[in-house]
Write a protein that holds these residues in place. Structure first.
Motif, mmCIF file in Angstrom:
data_model
loop_
_atom_site.group_PDB
_atom_site.id
_atom_site.type_symbol
_atom_site.label_atom_id
_atom_site.label_comp_id
_atom_site.label_asym_id
_atom_site.label_seq_id
_atom_site.Cartn_x
_atom_site.Cartn_y
_atom_site.Cartn_z
ATOM 1 N N MET A 259 34.821 22.951 14.772
ATOM 2 C CA MET A 259 33.389 23.479 15.078
ATOM 3 C C MET A 259 32.586 22.865 14.184
ATOM 4 O O MET A 259 32.729 22.922 13.108
ATOM 5 C CB MET A 259 33.700 25.014 15.071
ATOM 6 N N PRO A 260 31.344 22.568 14.547
ATOM 7 C CA PRO A 260 30.275 21.973 13.757
ATOM 8 C C PRO A 260 29.811 23.162 12.986
ATOM 9 O O PRO A 260 29.714 24.370 13.155
ATOM 10 C CB PRO A 260 29.189 21.704 14.836
ATOM 11 N N LEU A 261 29.829 22.709 11.450
ATOM 12 C CA LEU A 261 29.227 23.654 10.296
ATOM 13 C C LEU A 261 28.114 24.480 10.966
ATOM 14 O O LEU A 261 27.909 25.864 10.699
ATOM 15 C CB LEU A 261 28.857 22.882 9.330
ATOM 16 N N GLN A 262 27.032 24.021 11.628
ATOM 17 C CA GLN A 262 25.985 24.857 11.894
ATOM 18 C C GLN A 262 26.281 26.095 12.953
ATOM 19 O O GLN A 262 25.702 27.035 12.767
ATOM 20 C CB GLN A 262 24.692 24.125 12.218
ATOM 21 N N ASP A 263 27.025 25.510 13.885
ATOM 22 C CA ASP A 263 27.848 26.362 15.013
ATOM 23 C C ASP A 263 28.334 27.524 14.351
ATOM 24 O O ASP A 263 28.189 28.834 14.636
ATOM 25 C CB ASP A 263 28.502 25.780 15.750
ATOM 26 N N ALA A 264 29.079 27.244 13.131
ATOM 27 C CA ALA A 264 30.028 28.513 12.539
ATOM 28 C C ALA A 264 28.942 29.107 11.945
ATOM 29 O O ALA A 264 29.119 30.461 11.650
ATOM 30 C CB ALA A 264 30.841 27.796 11.574
ATOM 31 N N LYS A 265 27.976 28.717 11.012
ATOM 32 C CA LYS A 265 26.810 29.667 10.431
ATOM 33 C C LYS A 265 25.922 30.389 11.306
ATOM 34 O O LYS A 265 25.863 31.556 10.926
ATOM 35 C CB LYS A 265 26.050 28.762 9.573
ATOM 36 N N ASP A 266 25.669 29.771 12.554
ATOM 37 C CA ASP A 266 24.973 30.767 13.651
ATOM 38 C C ASP A 266 25.956 31.853 13.908
ATOM 39 O O ASP A 266 25.510 32.986 14.055
ATOM 40 C CB ASP A 266 24.671 29.783 14.639
ATOM 41 N N TYR A 267 27.360 31.557 14.389
ATOM 42 C CA TYR A 267 28.108 32.717 14.693
ATOM 43 C C TYR A 267 28.188 33.668 13.752
ATOM 44 O O TYR A 267 28.213 34.852 14.067
ATOM 45 C CB TYR A 267 29.404 31.995 15.159
ATOM 46 N N ILE A 268 28.455 33.353 12.479
ATOM 47 C CA ILE A 268 28.586 34.263 11.411
ATOM 48 C C ILE A 268 27.283 35.158 11.284
ATOM 49 O O ILE A 268 27.419 36.208 11.197
ATOM 50 C CB ILE A 268 28.696 33.698 10.079
ATOM 51 N N ALA A 269 26.237 34.465 11.304
ATOM 52 C CA ALA A 269 24.802 35.276 11.269
ATOM 53 C C ALA A 269 24.671 36.342 12.391
ATOM 54 O O ALA A 269 24.142 37.237 12.287
ATOM 55 C CB ALA A 269 23.789 34.073 11.263
ATOM 56 N N MET A 270 25.361 36.103 13.842
ATOM 57 C CA MET A 270 25.219 37.209 14.747
ATOM 58 C C MET A 270 26.121 38.205 14.558
ATOM 59 O O MET A 270 26.241 39.264 15.184
ATOM 60 C CB MET A 270 25.448 36.347 15.993
ATOM 61 N N SER A 271 26.935 37.994 13.638
ATOM 62 C CA SER A 271 28.166 39.350 13.454
ATOM 63 C C SER A 271 27.508 40.212 12.439
ATOM 64 O O SER A 271 26.745 39.958 11.535
ATOM 65 C CB SER A 271 29.342 38.663 12.766
ATOM 66 N N SER A 272 27.870 41.597 12.549
ATOM 67 C CA SER A 272 27.327 42.456 11.879
ATOM 68 C C SER A 272 28.488 42.940 10.763
ATOM 69 O O SER A 272 29.530 42.471 10.856
ATOM 70 C CB SER A 272 27.082 43.869 12.608
ATOM 71 N N GLY A 273 28.021 43.745 9.843
ATOM 72 C CA GLY A 273 28.960 44.323 8.862
ATOM 73 C C GLY A 273 29.147 43.223 7.444
ATOM 74 O O GLY A 273 28.333 42.309 7.561
ATOM 75 N N PRO A 274 29.500 44.014 6.648
ATOM 76 C CA PRO A 274 29.752 43.269 5.212
ATOM 77 C C PRO A 274 30.647 42.193 5.667
ATOM 78 O O PRO A 274 31.722 42.226 6.242
ATOM 79 C CB PRO A 274 30.336 43.995 4.340
ATOM 80 N N LYS A 275 30.702 40.929 4.809
ATOM 81 C CA LYS A 275 31.268 39.756 5.119
ATOM 82 C C LYS A 275 31.339 38.928 4.097
ATOM 83 O O LYS A 275 30.299 38.766 3.278
ATOM 84 C CB LYS A 275 31.336 38.980 6.282
#
Length: 75
Positions: free
Chosen positions: A1-17
């Protein structure tokens, strides 16, 4: 997965991480494996050694007999 896609996906998730990226192929590299084991130990109090032992326990079904090679002499 491209790094930016991973960062975008993570940004959409809620909760502490906590997010960490590793320079590795599909499989985890050694550092990622150690970090994963430490994280799981903290969260579950199960040691990496305990998980490793459980992974390699023989599973021969419910029979208490030692499995025999199909061509073994059983006389």
């Amino acid at each position: 997965m491209p790094l930016q896609d991973a960062k975008d996906y993570i940004a959409m998730s809620s909760g502490p991480k906590t997010v960490q990226f590793y320079d590795a192929d599909h499989a985890l590299n050694a550092k990622a494996g150690v970090d994963r084991d430490e994280f799981l130990h903290k969260k579950t109090q199960v040691s990496a050694l305990t998980r490793l032992i459980a992974t390699f326990q023989p599973c021969h079904g419910t029979s208490s007999e030692t499995p025999q090679h199909p061509g073994a002499n059983t006389d």
